[in-house]
Design an enzyme around this catalytic site. Structure first.
Site, PDB file in Angstrom:
ATOM      1  N   CYS A   2       0.865  -1.170   0.000  1.00 33.72           N
ATOM      2  CA  CYS A   2       0.000   0.000   0.000  1.00 33.72           C
ATOM      3  C   CYS A   2       0.901   1.219   0.000  1.00 33.72           C
ATOM      4  O   CYS A   2       1.623   1.471   0.971  1.00 33.72           O
ATOM      5  CB  CYS A   2      -0.915   0.001   1.237  1.00 33.72           C
ATOM      6  SG  CYS A   2      -1.968   1.471   1.334  1.00 33.72           S
ATOM      7  N   GLU A 114      -4.755   1.568  -5.125  1.00 35.50           N
ATOM      8  CA  GLU A 114      -3.941   0.464  -5.604  1.00 35.50           C
ATOM      9  C   GLU A 114      -3.953   0.488  -7.117  1.00 35.50           C
ATOM     10  O   GLU A 114      -4.892   1.008  -7.736  1.00 35.50           O
ATOM     11  CB  GLU A 114      -4.473  -0.872  -5.069  1.00 35.50           C
ATOM     12  CG  GLU A 114      -3.476  -2.013  -5.161  1.00 35.50           C
ATOM     13  CD  GLU A 114      -2.122  -1.658  -4.591  1.00 35.50           C
ATOM     14  OE1 GLU A 114      -1.237  -1.247  -5.389  1.00 35.50           O
ATOM     15  OE2 GLU A 114      -1.930  -1.788  -3.368  1.00 35.50           O
TER      16      GLU A 114
END
Length: 245
Positions: A2, A114
């Site tokens: 992340c 993402e």
């Protein structure tokens, strides 16, 4: 991993959720990236008493024993502090195991970004729980002291294998600690690591991914338009190769 997230909730919302209020009201942030200051919730860092506080630290974990603040890297071996730690090995890796025992935290967020790779094209997605509201990413924090006496507090997020809702986009996702686990996770007690380690093994939440503009890839962009859902652009076809002879 992340590597980007967003935080839109204000001080009142943070206080309502975590029972503690930031000293300075945070502005909406639409594209938080490594190296920037981030808000975390942790226990009292001096006494480890069960009293929460909101702290502003640098996103990029530096182990306390590192000689230089450039130790680590997003992938664990390059230059720059650690952005993420893998939940499967965080308890045993030299860089993280001390902080895992005593300095766990919650990274305050409303969602994350993402990227899904298709050939040479990477499509970004805004990922949230389908409705506005705070989430708490599992994290670690550390105090690094330089040889000149300088100090910097840093943090990283803990990730896990992606669940069914986003595994088609990326193979990793941040670990979420639900409200009923916050006390366990924050409690600075290393005697029973299974007590707080169990929160890393829970089923992942049902994320909702939304395709967004590739403008989010530029860290200089930080505006509400980054959250807007867009049509997914098809990856350009590879140029056809022809034999000359």
């Amino acid at each position: 991993m992340c590597g980007r997230y967003f935080l839109l909730s204000d001080s009142d919302a943070i206080e309502a959720a975590f029972g503690v209020k930031p000293d300075v009201a945070p502005p909406p942030r639409y594209n938080i990236s490594p190296g920037q200051p981030i808000l975390i919730v942790r226990q009292d860092p001096l006494t480890y008493a069960p009293k929460r506080e909101v702290a502003m630290v640098q996103w990029g974990f530096i182990p306390d024993w590192a000689k230089e603040p450039t130790f680590g890297g997003a992938g664990g071996g390059g230059a720059g502090p650690f952005v993420n730690a893998r939940g499967e090995t965080v308890h045993e890796k030299a860089s993280f195991k001390n902080a895992y025992r005593r300095r766990r935290c919650l990274v305050i967020a409303d969602g994350f970004y993402e990227w899904q790779r298709s050939g040479k094209v990477k499509q970004p997605y805004r990922v949230d729980l389908g409705e506005p509201g705070l989430v708490a990413f599992a994290g670690l924090w550390e105090l690094w002291q330089g040889p000149d006496g300088s100090e910097v507090e840093t943090a990283c997020m803990i990730t896990r294998a992606a669940g069914p809702s986003i595994e088609a986009i990326h193979h990793r996702e941040p670990v979420i600690i639900p409200p009923e686990g916050w006390d366990d996770w924050l409690h600075a007690d290393e005697r029973d690591m299974k007590l707080y380690g169990r929160w890393l093994d829970r089923d992942p939440p049902l994320w909702t991914p939304h395709p967004v503009s590739r403008d989010v890839g530029n860290v200089a962009n930080d505006h509400a338009g980054l959250l807007a859902e867009v049509e997914v652009e098809e990856a350009p076809e590879e140029p056809q190769q022809f034999d000359l002879f």
